[in-house]
Design a protein around this motif. Structure first.
Motif, PDB file in Angstrom:
ATOM      1  N   GLN A 369       0.709  -1.051  -0.192  1.00 48.82           N
ATOM      2  CA  GLN A 369      -0.047  -0.014   0.034  1.00 48.82           C
ATOM      3  C   GLN A 369       0.997   1.200   0.069  1.00 48.82           C
ATOM      4  OE1 GLN A 369      -3.365  -0.056  -0.019  1.00 48.82           O
ATOM      5  NE2 GLN A 369      -3.577  -2.246   0.405  1.00 48.82           N
ATOM      6  N   TRP A 370       0.339   2.441  -0.306  1.00 48.76           N
ATOM      7  CA  TRP A 370       0.994   3.669  -0.306  1.00 48.76           C
ATOM      8  C   TRP A 370       0.672   4.239   1.181  1.00 48.76           C
ATOM      9  CZ3 TRP A 370       4.468   5.750  -3.496  1.00 48.76           C
ATOM     10  CH2 TRP A 370       4.276   5.216  -4.928  1.00 48.76           C
ATOM     11  N   TRP A 371       1.567   5.018   1.526  1.00 46.32           N
ATOM     12  CA  TRP A 371       1.486   5.438   3.266  1.00 46.32           C
ATOM     13  C   TRP A 371       2.163   6.814   3.176  1.00 46.32           C
ATOM     14  CZ3 TRP A 371      -0.110   2.023   7.016  1.00 46.32           C
ATOM     15  CH2 TRP A 371       0.150   0.429   6.446  1.00 46.32           C
ATOM     16  N   VAL A 372       1.586   7.692   4.119  1.00 43.17           N
ATOM     17  CA  VAL A 372       2.340   9.054   4.403  1.00 43.17           C
ATOM     18  C   VAL A 372       3.100   8.759   5.696  1.00 43.17           C
ATOM     19  CG1 VAL A 372       1.733  11.115   5.282  1.00 43.17           C
ATOM     20  CG2 VAL A 372       0.471  10.235   3.473  1.00 43.17           C
ATOM     21  N   LYS A 373       4.342   9.335   5.702  1.00 45.97           N
ATOM     22  CA  LYS A 373       5.066   9.317   6.836  1.00 45.97           C
ATOM     23  C   LYS A 373       4.572  10.429   7.540  1.00 45.97           C
ATOM     24  CE  LYS A 373       9.446   8.456   6.204  1.00 45.97           C
ATOM     25  NZ  LYS A 373      11.133   8.593   5.718  1.00 45.97           N
ATOM     26  N   VAL A 374       3.792  10.269   8.739  1.00 43.44           N
ATOM     27  CA  VAL A 374       3.372  11.323   9.682  1.00 43.44           C
ATOM     28  C   VAL A 374       4.045  12.214  10.537  1.00 43.44           C
ATOM     29  CG1 VAL A 374       0.818  10.335   9.086  1.00 43.44           C
ATOM     30  CG2 VAL A 374       2.096   9.826  10.950  1.00 43.44           C
ATOM     31  N   GLY A 375       5.119  11.254  10.935  1.00 43.74           N
ATOM     32  CA  GLY A 375       6.175  11.926  11.730  1.00 43.74           C
ATOM     33  C   GLY A 375       6.318  13.275  12.110  1.00 43.74           C
ATOM     34  N   PRO A 376       6.984  13.787  11.014  1.00 40.36           N
ATOM     35  CA  PRO A 376       7.163  15.237  10.994  1.00 40.36           C
ATOM     36  C   PRO A 376       5.928  16.134  10.895  1.00 40.36           C
ATOM     37  CG  PRO A 376       7.941  14.308   8.927  1.00 40.36           C
ATOM     38  CD  PRO A 376       7.711  13.091   9.878  1.00 40.36           C
ATOM     39  N   LEU A 377       4.919  15.560  10.112  1.00 40.69           N
ATOM     40  CA  LEU A 377       3.848  16.236   9.934  1.00 40.69           C
ATOM     41  C   LEU A 377       2.899  16.351  11.120  1.00 40.69           C
ATOM     42  CD1 LEU A 377       2.571  14.662   6.440  1.00 40.69           C
ATOM     43  CD2 LEU A 377       3.842  16.797   6.813  1.00 40.69           C
ATOM     44  N   ALA A 378       2.819  15.125  11.821  1.00 43.22           N
ATOM     45  CA  ALA A 378       2.016  15.216  13.206  1.00 43.22           C
ATOM     46  C   ALA A 378       2.608  16.197  14.289  1.00 43.22           C
ATOM     47  CB  ALA A 378       1.878  13.765  13.635  1.00 43.22           C
ATOM     48  N   LYS A 379       4.187  16.177  14.471  1.00 43.65           N
ATOM     49  CA  LYS A 379       4.823  17.053  15.160  1.00 43.65           C
ATOM     50  C   LYS A 379       4.421  18.516  14.967  1.00 43.65           C
ATOM     51  CE  LYS A 379       9.333  18.297  17.312  1.00 43.65           C
ATOM     52  NZ  LYS A 379       9.035  19.804  17.141  1.00 43.65           N
ATOM     53  N   ALA A 384       1.561  23.385  16.732  1.00 42.19           N
ATOM     54  CA  ALA A 384       0.878  24.690  16.512  1.00 42.19           C
ATOM     55  C   ALA A 384      -0.215  25.041  17.517  1.00 42.19           C
ATOM     56  CB  ALA A 384       0.126  24.353  15.119  1.00 42.19           C
ATOM     57  N   VAL A 385      -0.663  23.838  18.217  1.00 42.58           N
ATOM     58  CA  VAL A 385      -1.457  23.933  19.471  1.00 42.58           C
ATOM     59  C   VAL A 385      -1.019  24.195  20.675  1.00 42.58           C
ATOM     60  CG1 VAL A 385      -3.210  22.932  20.881  1.00 42.58           C
ATOM     61  CG2 VAL A 385      -3.218  22.463  18.236  1.00 42.58           C
ATOM     62  N   ARG A 386       0.323  23.644  20.983  1.00 43.62           N
ATOM     63  CA  ARG A 386       1.237  23.815  22.166  1.00 43.62           C
ATOM     64  C   ARG A 386       1.569  25.405  21.972  1.00 43.62           C
ATOM     65  NH1 ARG A 386       2.511  18.244  21.223  1.00 43.62           N
ATOM     66  NH2 ARG A 386       2.262  17.023  22.940  1.00 43.62           N
ATOM     67  N   ASP A 387       2.003  25.935  20.876  1.00 51.73           N
ATOM     68  CA  ASP A 387       2.705  27.368  20.869  1.00 51.73           C
ATOM     69  C   ASP A 387       1.632  28.441  20.655  1.00 51.73           C
ATOM     70  OD1 ASP A 387       2.024  27.546  18.164  1.00 51.73           O
ATOM     71  OD2 ASP A 387       4.012  26.879  17.655  1.00 51.73           O
ATOM     72  N   GLY A 388       0.166  28.151  20.746  1.00 51.61           N
ATOM     73  CA  GLY A 388      -0.740  29.051  20.748  1.00 51.61           C
ATOM     74  C   GLY A 388      -1.453  29.546  19.516  1.00 51.61           C
ATOM     75  N   ARG A 389      -0.674  29.071  18.287  1.00 56.06           N
ATOM     76  CA  ARG A 389      -0.969  29.497  17.026  1.00 56.06           C
ATOM     77  C   ARG A 389      -2.515  28.935  16.790  1.00 56.06           C
ATOM     78  NH1 ARG A 389       2.927  27.053  13.136  1.00 56.06           N
ATOM     79  NH2 ARG A 389       3.673  25.893  15.071  1.00 56.06           N
ATOM     80  N   VAL A 390      -2.837  27.913  17.234  1.00 56.48           N
ATOM     81  CA  VAL A 390      -4.202  27.452  17.280  1.00 56.48           C
ATOM     82  C   VAL A 390      -4.990  27.034  18.523  1.00 56.48           C
ATOM     83  CG1 VAL A 390      -5.556  25.278  16.277  1.00 56.48           C
ATOM     84  CG2 VAL A 390      -3.524  26.215  15.042  1.00 56.48           C
ATOM     85  N   ASP A 406       0.427  13.003  18.952  1.00 52.30           N
ATOM     86  CA  ASP A 406       1.589  12.563  19.399  1.00 52.30           C
ATOM     87  C   ASP A 406       2.128  11.150  19.430  1.00 52.30           C
ATOM     88  OD1 ASP A 406       2.056  15.228  20.112  1.00 52.30           O
ATOM     89  OD2 ASP A 406       1.589  15.008  22.304  1.00 52.30           O
ATOM     90  N   ASN A 407       1.068  10.247  18.899  1.00 54.90           N
ATOM     91  CA  ASN A 407       1.067   8.908  18.897  1.00 54.90           C
ATOM     92  C   ASN A 407       0.487   8.287  17.513  1.00 54.90           C
ATOM     93  OD1 ASN A 407       1.966   8.039  21.738  1.00 54.90           O
ATOM     94  ND2 ASN A 407       0.075   9.378  22.144  1.00 54.90           N
ATOM     95  N   LEU A 408       0.703   9.031  16.428  1.00 62.01           N
ATOM     96  CA  LEU A 408      -0.064   8.536  15.091  1.00 62.01           C
ATOM     97  C   LEU A 408       1.064   7.837  14.474  1.00 62.01           C
ATOM     98  CD1 LEU A 408      -1.430  11.802  13.171  1.00 62.01           C
ATOM     99  CD2 LEU A 408      -2.500   9.704  13.682  1.00 62.01           C
TER     100      LEU A 408
END
Length: 874
Positions: A369-379, A384-390, A406-408
């Protein structure tokens, strides 16, 4: 905005039908709004932007209560912002819904005795487009029924040309950045839909199954394993034990016989195994279990697939060709015949995954199958939520968000379907792999072929906040309306959709998140708090309630139940109550118009106003401020409740009623009150409009002669407050309420007139005597007046002559009987609550019930004794 919007507003009229008929009003009004372009958004405008996207409903869908709930809240937000002067875009559109739509069309073909394979891929896709044109998108018309103020000229579809270009662009960029890859891994496979599905598209439920313990190996090299899926043992390639489990140290590294096959498999030591669970030994089937796959990778075990895409056994032997459930029974029977079954437990209730689309039990399956490497995207999405942008609202939902991002795990994005965005990868005759962008020509020639899979629907909907604005082109709309102001959606798709949009938005838009705020709401449930389900028989078609009570009534009911992040119970009685509220608004406005309420000219100076006028204006401004604060905090239930009680209780039940005596008296005071009443209704209708748009549009345009409340200014708090007037009218309300309560307690009819003496001299209420007498049906005292009951209330005295009105002796007898019953109830409840043995054994809910009975009895005793004291002597 169209030329129609520039026409002169109609001349004001004071005429309204005697009754409000939603069915006659709503459709024409909505079409007028659309024709005049009120909901459209201009990217060239210099107004500040306010953007919300619609969570795109499936093209196969129709309006359900969940849609109606969510759309009501979004519509309220956007209508208010439009009135506040923002360039407001509510972006509409639909999702192509790969699996769901393909299933619909395949069912149609089945009725003709055909399958998609009979048509071929190209013809089948054409058939789906045809279905979409003829039958898809019913929900758009139903959204109009509800009053959705969306920018219809901007409507998008996840398979349209522009969005398809966006999908191909981001796939190419992710591929080039090595964030998309192809690999063979365990996926969730639906044998009914014949496609991979993601983890979040699997619904887990407790099913009755069987737990079978079976013996592998021979003699001293015997080991017992347990499984709920005996059929997978045909693909076992090892048995695993914990490295420190002394029971099996002598077996680690040895080969043991796998029953029913001609193979031997190794015993391996792996820390994944829990030695405390079961026998401490587990069978390892790398091709059919995700945990087993990981063990297989660590120990270099082969992966043997024993089922095809239909979950039919393919392993050679007597079980070949059997469905997985048939094979399960047959294999257990064969093992039993060989004496290898150690224990069987039926039923064995355990959690089983089911396809969210068709409810078929999913099958873990090794697949390329095809996969998205989500590590950097999920971080990035977490940062964005932790630093208050969202900001996530309510804040307590942040934990769920972080637990997810954090566990994707890497995201399987390929689907074995024909309807959807086809993966833009071509394979060459010599093993070449080429990913093609939207501006590139795919390779051609003999032996080249495109990947047959399509992308997960959530891949395209994850681009929704920017693809709908023209990305990857740097359009005016993208510059104006990205990022979105807020995403309002259900907490149930926090993982499906919200996290995907965060990952893709931050990646594609150079670190700019797709929205400033994520406002999460709950799920709509029935009036008993139970999930709505066809199997429960409690599903409601919102169109039925709109037909019966009007769209405003449904909207107001939904908004009034909307507390952030909390599920919303709803019942028909509540919708009926909201219909009554709409009628109340109608009747009160009609009365005001008939009595000369006006918005013409400035408000009179406060010095010319009565305390009643100053009170209602003071309260009006407080409510404006209160409603604004609730909107900014997404507290729809609280703002709706505040408006309900202000409009019904304070404006209609108090101010309008108190003004009647002023209108009857005439003169300057009446003219001032008419202007104040017009002002109050004007502002109240504008405050109510975002939630109940249809009835308020009709009433506001009639009252003011304005073009439309949709484009009217949102009310502002003028700062006017008059605490003295509020205290004075509060005292007046206390007097009237207390006397009304006394009248009701004595069994007097609401319209029954009673002689009374009011001692108001020297108090602020002296000027209100006409209104007090009118509202309480109190006649002036005559020569034969006898004060048989006297009520001291809030510093004034109201003396009533009840002689000839009630039978005092009979009333005393009735109250004495009620008092005795209440005292008996108190004695019994007190005795039970004082009994330690009872309290130790009784369930909490029983004790709570008795405490409630005691409190009620005590309240009744105080109330009845007060009534007796106020009665004249017989």
């Amino acid at each position: 905005m169209t030329d129609n919007a520039q026409q002169q507003p109609p001349a004001p009229t004071t005429e309204l039908p005697t009754q409000y008929a939603p069915a006659d009003v709503e459709g024409p009004l909505y079409e007028r709004w659309v024709e005049r372009g009120y909901f459209e958004a201009d990217a060239k405008s210099d107004k500040p932007p306010y953007t919300i996207v619609i969570p795109p409903p499936n093209v196969t869908g129709s309006l359900h209560l969940g849609h109606a709930f969510e759309h009501t809240l979004i519509d309220a937000l956007t209508r208010r912002k439009r009135m506040q002067g923002y360039e407001t875009l509510w972006q509409p559109g639909m999702d192509h819904a790969g699996i769901a739509t393909q299933n619909v069309v395949e069912r149609e073909l089945a009725k003709e005795g055909k399958s998609r394979h009979d048509l071929g891929r190209e013809a089948f896709v054409e058939r789906v487009w045809k279905w979409k044109g003829e039958s898809g998108g019913r929900i758009s018309g139903q959204m109009r029924r509800l009053g959705d103020g969306v920018a219809w000229t901007r409507e998008r579809f996840t398979m349209d040309e522009g969005l398809s270009q966006a999908v191909q662009t981001i796939f190419k960029r992710l591929y080039d950045d090595e964030l998309i890859y192809r690999a063979e891994r365990i996926i969730n496979w639906c044998p009914r839909c014949l496609t991979a599905i993601s983890d979040i598209e699997v619904n887990y439920q407790d099913d009755d199954g069987e737990l079978v313990s079976m013996k592998y190996g021979e003699g001293d090299e015997t080991i017992v394993v347990a499984t709920t899926r005996a059929e997978t043992m045909l693909g076992d390639t090892a048995v695993a034990v914990h490295p420190e489990d002394e029971r099996y140290q002598h077996l680690v590294g040895k080969l043991i016989k796998l029953p029913l096959t001609d193979r031997s498999i190794p015993v391996v030591a792996d820390e994944h195994v829990d030695p405390e669970f079961g026998t401490g030994a587990v069978k390892v089937t790398p091709a059919h279990d995700p945990n087993d796959f990981e063990i297989g990778q660590r120990h270099d075990l082969p992966s043997i697939a024993v089922m095809d895409e239909h979950a039919v056994i393919t392993a050679h032997g007597p079980f070949q060709g059997l469905d997985r459930l048939e094979a399960r029974s047959a294999i257990v029977a064969a093992l039993r015949a060989e004496g290898r079954i150690v224990a069987e437990k039926r039923p064995y209730v355990h959690s089983v995954g089911h396809c969210s689309r068709c409810s078929t039990t999913i099958e873990p399956r090794l697949s390329m199958q095809w996969w998205v490497k989500v590590g950097p995207l999920a971080k990035a999405a977490g940062d964005a939520v932790r630093d208050g942008r969202v900001t996530i609202h309510p804040q307590e939902m942040e934990k769920r968000y972080f637990d997810w991002v954090d566990n994707l795990h890497d995201w399987c994005i390929s689907r074995q379907l024909w309807w959807g965005h086809r993966i833009p990868v071509w394979y060459g005759p010599d093993g070449e792999v080429v990913c093609v962008g939207p501006d590139e020509e795919p390779p051609s020639g003999e032996g080249w072929r495109q990947d047959s899979d399509v992308l997960d629907t959530w891949f395209s909907s994850g681009l929704w906040p920017f693809s709908t604005l023209g990305w990857p082109e740097r359009t005016e709309s993208l510059a104006k309306f990205y990022p979105n102001s807020v995403l309002l959606t259900g907490y149930d798709i926090l993982f499906f959709w919200v996290a995907r949009m965060m990952m893709f938005g931050l990646y594609a838009m150079d670190g700019t998140p797709p929205f400033h705020t994520i406002a999460l709401h709950g799920m709509v449930r029935d009036q008993n708090g139970k999930k709505m389900s066809k199997s429960f028989g409690n599903v409601v078609n919102p169109l039925d309630w709109m037909d019966k009570y009007g769209s405003d009534a449904l909207r107001f009911t939904l908004a009034r139940g909307a507390n952030p992040g909390v599920d919303v119970p709803i019942g028909e009685d509540w919708v009926q109550g909201s219909r009554n509220f709409a009628n109340k608004i109608w009747n009160a406005t009609r009365f005001a118009l008939m009595n000369g309420a006006t918005v013409e000219g400035p408000l009179p100076d406060a010095s010319r106003m009565s305390p009643t006028d100053r009170w209602i204006l003071s309260r009006l401004n407080s409510v404006v401020a209160e409603v604004d604060a609730y909107y900014d905090d997404y507290q729809f239930a609280k703002l709706s409740d505040a408006l309900f009680h202000f409009a019904w209780d304070e404006v209609f039940d108090w101010y309008v009623e108190l003004s009647k005596t002023t209108f009857q008296a005439g003169g300057e005071a009446a003219e001032v009150s008419k202007r104040v009443l017009g002002e109050v209704l004007d502002v109240t209708l504008r405050l109510l409009h975002p939630v109940v748009p249809f009835v308020t549009e009709t009433l506001w345009t009639t009252l003011t002669g304005g073009e439309s409340v949709v484009i009217a200014d949102w009310p502002a708090d003028s700062g006017f407050r008059d605490e003295a007037a509020e205290r004075e009218i509060g005292t007046l309300q206390s007097v009237i309420t207390e006397v009304r309560r006394f009248r009701a307690d004595q069994g007097l009819q609401p319209g029954q007139r009673v002689p009374a003496r009011l001692t108001l001299d020297g108090t602020a209420l002296a000027a209100h005597e006409p209104a007090i007498r009118q509202l309480l049906r109190l006649q002036p005292q005559g020569d034969a007046f006898t004060a048989t009951a006297t009520l001291p209330v809030a510093g004034v005295e109201v003396a009533l002559d009840l002689s000839g009105v009630i039978d005092v002796a009979a009333e005393r007898k009735r109250l004495a009987k009620d008092l005795a019953a209440a005292e008996k109830e108190k004695t019994q409840a007190t005795a039970k609550l004082g009994n330690e043995a009872f309290l130790a054994k009784a369930p909490d809910h029983v004790v709570d019930k008795i405490r409630t009975r005691l409190a009620k009895a005590e309240e009744d005793i105080v109330r009845i004794r007060t009534q007796l004291e106020r009665l004249p002597q017989a």
